[in-house]
Design a protein around this motif. Structure first.
Motif, short mmCIF file in Angstrom:
data_model
loop_
_atom_site.label_atom_id
_atom_site.label_comp_id
_atom_site.label_asym_id
_atom_site.label_seq_id
_atom_site.Cartn_x
_atom_site.Cartn_y
_atom_site.Cartn_z
N VAL A 27 -0.55 -4.88 -5.00
CA VAL A 27 -2.01 -4.87 -5.19
C VAL A 27 -2.61 -3.59 -4.60
CG1 VAL A 27 -4.14 -6.06 -4.55
CG2 VAL A 27 -2.11 -7.38 -5.12
N THR A 28 -2.12 -3.19 -3.41
CA THR A 28 -2.69 -2.03 -2.72
C THR A 28 -2.27 -0.73 -3.39
OG1 THR A 28 -2.48 -3.33 -0.69
CG2 THR A 28 -2.99 -1.00 -0.44
N GLU A 47 8.64 2.67 -6.29
CA GLU A 47 8.65 1.23 -6.06
C GLU A 47 10.09 0.72 -6.09
OE1 GLU A 47 6.69 -1.59 -5.32
OE2 GLU A 47 8.69 -2.49 -5.52
N ALA A 48 10.45 -0.03 -5.06
CA ALA A 48 11.82 -0.56 -4.97
C ALA A 48 12.10 -1.57 -6.08
CB ALA A 48 12.03 -1.21 -3.60
N GLY A 54 4.47 -6.23 -6.30
CA GLY A 54 4.75 -6.42 -4.87
C GLY A 54 5.05 -7.88 -4.56
N THR A 55 4.23 -8.48 -3.70
CA THR A 55 4.35 -9.90 -3.36
C THR A 55 4.55 -10.75 -4.60
OG1 THR A 55 3.09 -9.79 -1.32
CG2 THR A 55 2.97 -11.87 -2.52
N TRP A 58 8.12 -10.24 -6.19
CA TRP A 58 9.30 -10.71 -5.46
C TRP A 58 9.30 -12.22 -5.22
CZ3 TRP A 58 13.04 -7.29 -5.22
CH2 TRP A 58 12.74 -5.93 -5.14
N ASP A 67 -3.58 -18.64 -1.86
CA ASP A 67 -4.49 -19.48 -1.08
C ASP A 67 -5.89 -18.86 -1.11
OD1 ASP A 67 -2.46 -21.22 -0.36
OD2 ASP A 67 -1.96 -20.07 1.43
N SER A 68 -5.99 -17.68 -1.68
CA SER A 68 -7.31 -17.06 -1.91
C SER A 68 -7.73 -17.45 -3.31
CB SER A 68 -7.21 -15.53 -1.88
OG SER A 68 -6.73 -15.05 -0.66
N TYR A 73 -9.65 -12.61 -5.12
CA TYR A 73 -8.47 -11.80 -4.80
C TYR A 73 -8.37 -10.63 -5.78
CZ TYR A 73 -3.53 -10.95 -3.53
OH TYR A 73 -2.35 -10.39 -3.10
N VAL A 120 12.82 3.76 -1.10
CA VAL A 120 12.63 4.91 -0.21
C VAL A 120 13.40 4.67 1.10
CG1 VAL A 120 10.94 6.20 1.15
CG2 VAL A 120 10.43 5.54 -1.20
N GLY A 152 3.15 -3.01 2.17
CA GLY A 152 2.92 -4.45 2.36
C GLY A 152 3.25 -4.95 3.75
N ASN A 446 -6.64 -10.43 1.66
CA ASN A 446 -6.04 -9.09 1.79
C ASN A 446 -6.60 -8.01 0.87
OD1 ASN A 446 -3.45 -8.87 3.68
ND2 ASN A 446 -3.70 -10.97 2.98
C1 LIG Z 1 3.95 -16.13 -0.95
C2 LIG Z 1 2.79 -15.30 -0.51
C3 LIG Z 1 1.51 -15.72 -0.76
C4 LIG Z 1 0.43 -14.95 -0.37
N1 LIG Z 1 -0.83 -15.41 -0.62
C5 LIG Z 1 -1.88 -14.66 -0.26
C6 LIG Z 1 -3.22 -15.10 -0.50
O1 LIG Z 1 -3.45 -16.17 -1.03
N2 LIG Z 1 -4.23 -14.29 -0.11
C7 LIG Z 1 -4.02 -13.10 0.49
O2 LIG Z 1 -4.97 -12.41 0.80
N3 LIG Z 1 -2.78 -12.66 0.73
C8 LIG Z 1 -1.71 -13.41 0.38
N4 LIG Z 1 -0.46 -12.95 0.64
C9 LIG Z 1 -0.29 -11.64 1.27
C10 LIG Z 1 0.06 -10.57 0.21
O3 LIG Z 1 1.21 -9.93 0.65
C11 LIG Z 1 -1.11 -9.63 0.01
O4 LIG Z 1 -2.21 -10.36 -0.47
C12 LIG Z 1 -0.89 -8.50 -1.00
O5 LIG Z 1 -0.11 -8.93 -2.09
C13 LIG Z 1 -0.28 -7.30 -0.37
O6 LIG Z 1 -0.24 -6.28 -1.32
P1 LIG Z 1 0.38 -4.88 -0.96
O7 LIG Z 1 0.35 -4.06 -2.19
O8 LIG Z 1 -0.28 -4.33 0.25
O9 LIG Z 1 1.88 -5.22 -0.52
P2 LIG Z 1 3.04 -5.88 -1.35
O10 LIG Z 1 2.51 -6.74 -2.42
O11 LIG Z 1 3.98 -6.47 -0.37
O12 LIG Z 1 3.74 -4.64 -2.07
C14 LIG Z 1 4.47 -3.70 -1.34
C15 LIG Z 1 5.46 -3.06 -2.28
O13 LIG Z 1 6.09 -2.00 -1.55
C16 LIG Z 1 7.44 -1.95 -1.97
N5 LIG Z 1 8.22 -1.34 -0.91
C17 LIG Z 1 8.32 -1.69 0.40
N6 LIG Z 1 9.16 -0.87 1.05
C18 LIG Z 1 9.62 0.01 0.13
C19 LIG Z 1 10.52 1.10 0.19
N7 LIG Z 1 11.14 1.46 1.32
N8 LIG Z 1 10.75 1.80 -0.96
C20 LIG Z 1 10.13 1.48 -2.12
N9 LIG Z 1 9.26 0.45 -2.23
C21 LIG Z 1 9.01 -0.27 -1.12
C22 LIG Z 1 7.83 -3.41 -2.16
O14 LIG Z 1 8.92 -3.52 -3.04
C23 LIG Z 1 6.56 -4.01 -2.72
O15 LIG Z 1 6.61 -4.07 -4.12
C24 LIG Z 1 0.64 -13.72 0.28
C25 LIG Z 1 1.94 -13.30 0.56
C26 LIG Z 1 3.01 -14.07 0.17
C27 LIG Z 1 4.40 -13.59 0.48
#
Ligand SMILES: Cc1cc2nc3c(=O)[nH]c(=O)nc-3n(C[C@H](O)[C@H](O)[C@H](O)COP(=O)(O)OP(=O)(O)OC[C@H]3O[C@@H](n4cnc5c(N)ncnc54)[C@H](O)[C@@H]3O)c2cc1C
Length: 552
Positions: A27-28, A47-48, A54-55, A58, A67-68, A73, A120, A152, A446
């Motif tokens: 998402v970010t 992206e791995a 992301g979340t 996987w 839960d949001s 969201y 990475v 993440g 988030n």
């Molecule tokens: C089951 C579950 C339910 C959730 N429900 C909610 C909710 O209801 N509300 C809420 O606000 N949040 C929730 N979350 C938290 C959720 O992680 C965030 O909302 C949001 O998805 C984070 O987005 P992001 O892009 O920051 O990180 P992520 O979605 O974690 O994405 C990070 C990406 O970085 C990649 N990455 C990491 N390291 C490397 C590397 N070394 N090399 C290449 N790629 C890499 C990963 O593969 C991943 O795709 C939940 C989390 C989980 C696990």
């Protein structure tokens, strides 16, 4: 179809692969890609995973969902996007969210900037040129001026140190690394290890097909109903009509939710009124049980105890076997001391005779065997073990990326005592590196927090370009002040040190608060201050200065 400006900032003399290199397409990372492209930068995303989300890429386990509320969201940067996407449920399941994020990527023509299956393994800052070299597991290298780690907070699945995990001959899965092809539970003897948010989501969904289900519980959590529902066509219309108003409410909300805060304290009401109110809370959606509950329920011991007593009565009412009911009642924290899960049919599931609860406080796991799980009570055979054992929260991904900043400083050394950040976006010694959605970022919904950071980072990159700077590094004073604010504020957080928000689930991890203590208002205030005073907290320089730029 939207028309996107072509990048105006070309990579320097062709030596760089991109101005901005983003790691992570969740998402970010997707939002950061969109914003940086809009601002005219050339961008590459690594992206791995094999897809975006992301979340939501996987965690494909059955029952995985928000839960949001879906629409709070979702991205709110485009009214057209909001209007054309129809969320089907108040709390969407993983498949719908993954589809949504793919839609966003294609709708805004972002996919061509993303390189998938690229893990990475190192990121190294080169001081003379002010650039980063990023290496991946397939031997590829990339150079960019800026790196943005959108990796993440819940992206590194964690397995507890149980002997024999590799010995198991059946099928084993971690909820956070769920396979793309469906897992067939039909007629299988299944173990779910862990009763955090993922464990309590998956168990009631797979139980129907399974021959038996054993739930291994280390400590019970305060589960309350999610109260999911379909979004009706009328509600769909209301959401669209109310888009601007909703955005305003979310922007003013500390935690990034719509649930209105409650001014009343628990003991402003009589005992009967309290019970009636708690019943309303029990029937209310998701996080409103924190956001809209009595104002003191998370902070006043007596108020918290009353709410816990209410939930205990519910557990005893729902779960027919008194012994199982007692074991499902948390005994090591009050409501909110750990992130409370939201459930659908979880307590009810224990009335199914094929479900057993294994209390690991009474009978700890000794080892995993070829055939199943051996506890102090003996060995139990299984066909499938589900590890719902959580994540290395907050810093896990960043500390596994081999990040080296100025003078060869490793991030692992700099954060040996816990993360140090300014605004959860930068850390001293790592110029031109940002990490939106990382530690010290969110404390609620988030995408709202992470989006605030992405927007600030994008404005910052534009500021640098407009003023002829190409290196930015936060000074130690600002970093220390923000980190001290987070640490001080952690004392007022409802989450206790037993929570994974303090790293408590990871042996040896420093017990430091990993969320943002200040909430969104504090972030907004600080962003505005930084921008009004011309980035005083940062050291800005031109690579041609040889590093002797303006000291912030
Ligand atoms: C089951 C579950 C339910 C959730 N429900 C909610 C909710 O209801 N509300 C809420 O606000 N949040 C929730 N979350 C938290 C959720 O992680 C965030 O909302 C949001 O998805 C984070 O987005 P992001 O892009 O920051 O990180 P992520 O979605 O974690 O994405 C990070 C990406 O970085 C990649 N990455 C990491 N390291 C490397 C590397 N070394 N090399 C290449 N790629 C890499 C990963 O593969 C991943 O795709 C939940 C989390 C989980 C696990």
């Amino acid at each position: 179809m939207m028309i996107h400006p072509e990048p105006t900032h070309e990579p320097d003399s062709g030596r760089l692969d991109a101005d901005v290199l983003i790691v992570g397409a969740g998402v970010t990372g997707i939002y950061q890609l969109y914003m940086a492209r809009q601002a005219g930068f050339s961008v590459r995303v690594l992206e791995a995973g094999a897809g975006v989300g992301g979340t939501w890429f996987w965690n494909r386990y059955p029952g995985c969902r928000f839960d949001s509320e879906s629409y709070t969201y979702a991205y709110l940067f485009s009214k057209e996007l909001f209007d054309e996407w129809e969320w089907h449920e108040q709390f969407a399941g993983q498949p719908e969210t993954e589809r949504y994020l793919n839609h966003v990527v294609d709708r805004f023509d972002l996919r061509r900037h993303i390189r998938f299956d690229t893990w990475v393994t190192s990121m190294t800052f080169d001081e003379p040129t002010g650039t980063w070299t990023v290496a991946a597991d397939d031997g590829s290298n990339f150079r960019s001026r800026y790196v943005i780690a959108a990796t993440g907070v819940l992206s590194v699945p964690f397995y507890p140190d149980v002997p024999g995990r590799q010995d198991f001959r059946g099928q084993a899965f971690h909820t956070g690394l769920w396979p793309a092809s469906p897992v067939d539970f039909t007629g299988k003897r299944v173990a779910v290890i862990g009763t955090g948010s993922s464990g309590v989501q998956i168990a009631p969904v797979i139980v129907g097909d399974a021959a038996s289900l054993n739930v291994y519980q280390r400590s019970a959590n305060w589960c309350t109903p999610l109260n999911n529902a379909p979004i009706t066509p009328e509600e769909q219309e209301q959401l669209r009509a109310g888009f601007e108003a909703m955005r305003e409410v979310l922007n003013a909300s500390t935690a990034g939710f719509l649930h209105p805060a409650n001014e009343r304290s628990a003991f402003d009401d009589t005992a009967e009124e309290r019970q009636a109110f708690f019943e309303t809370m029990w029937r209310s959606p998701g996080f409103s049980k924190l956001s809209s509950n009595y104002s003191d329920v998370l902070f006043d011991e007596a108020a918290n105890a009353e709410w816990c007593e209410f939930i205990i009565r519910k557990i005893r009412d729902i779960v027919q076997d008194p012994d199982t009911a007692e074991r499902l009642i948390p005994n090591d924290h009050g409501f909110g001391g750990k992130r409370p899960p939201f459930v659908t049919g979880y307590y009810e599931m224990f009335n199914d005779p094929k479900v057993s609860l294994v209390d690991l406080q009474l009978t700890p796991i000794m080892r995993i065997t070829e055939r199943g799980i051996e506890t102090a009570d003996g060995e139990q055979e299984f066909d499938i073990i589900v590890w719902a054992t959580g994540f290395d929260f907050g810093t896990g991904a960043l500390l596994r990326m081999g990040i080296r900043g100025r003078d060869g400083l490793t991030l692992a050394d700099h954060w040996a005592e816990g993360p140090k950040t300014f605004l959860g976006v930068q850390t001293t010694g790592f110029p031109n590196m940002f990490f939106p959605g990382g530690p010290h970022a969110a404390a609620g919904n988030n995408p709202r927090y992470n989006g605030d950071q992405v927007e600030f980072i994008t404005r910052t990159l534009t500021f640098l370009g407009d003023h002829g700077f190409d290196t930015i590094e936060v000074g130690p004073e600002a970093e220390n002040a923000w980190t001290a604010m987070v640490d001080r504020g952690s004392g007022q957080s409802p989450f206790g040190e037993a929570s994974y928000f303090f790293g408590a689930n990871i042996p040896g991890k420093p017990r430091k608060y990993l969320l943002n203590s200040g909430g969104r208002p504090k972030l907004f205030k600080e962003f505005a201050k930084v921008e009004a005073n011309g980035y005083e907290a940062f050291r800005l320089s031109r690579s041609s200065d040889g590093g002797d730029g303006r000291q912030g």
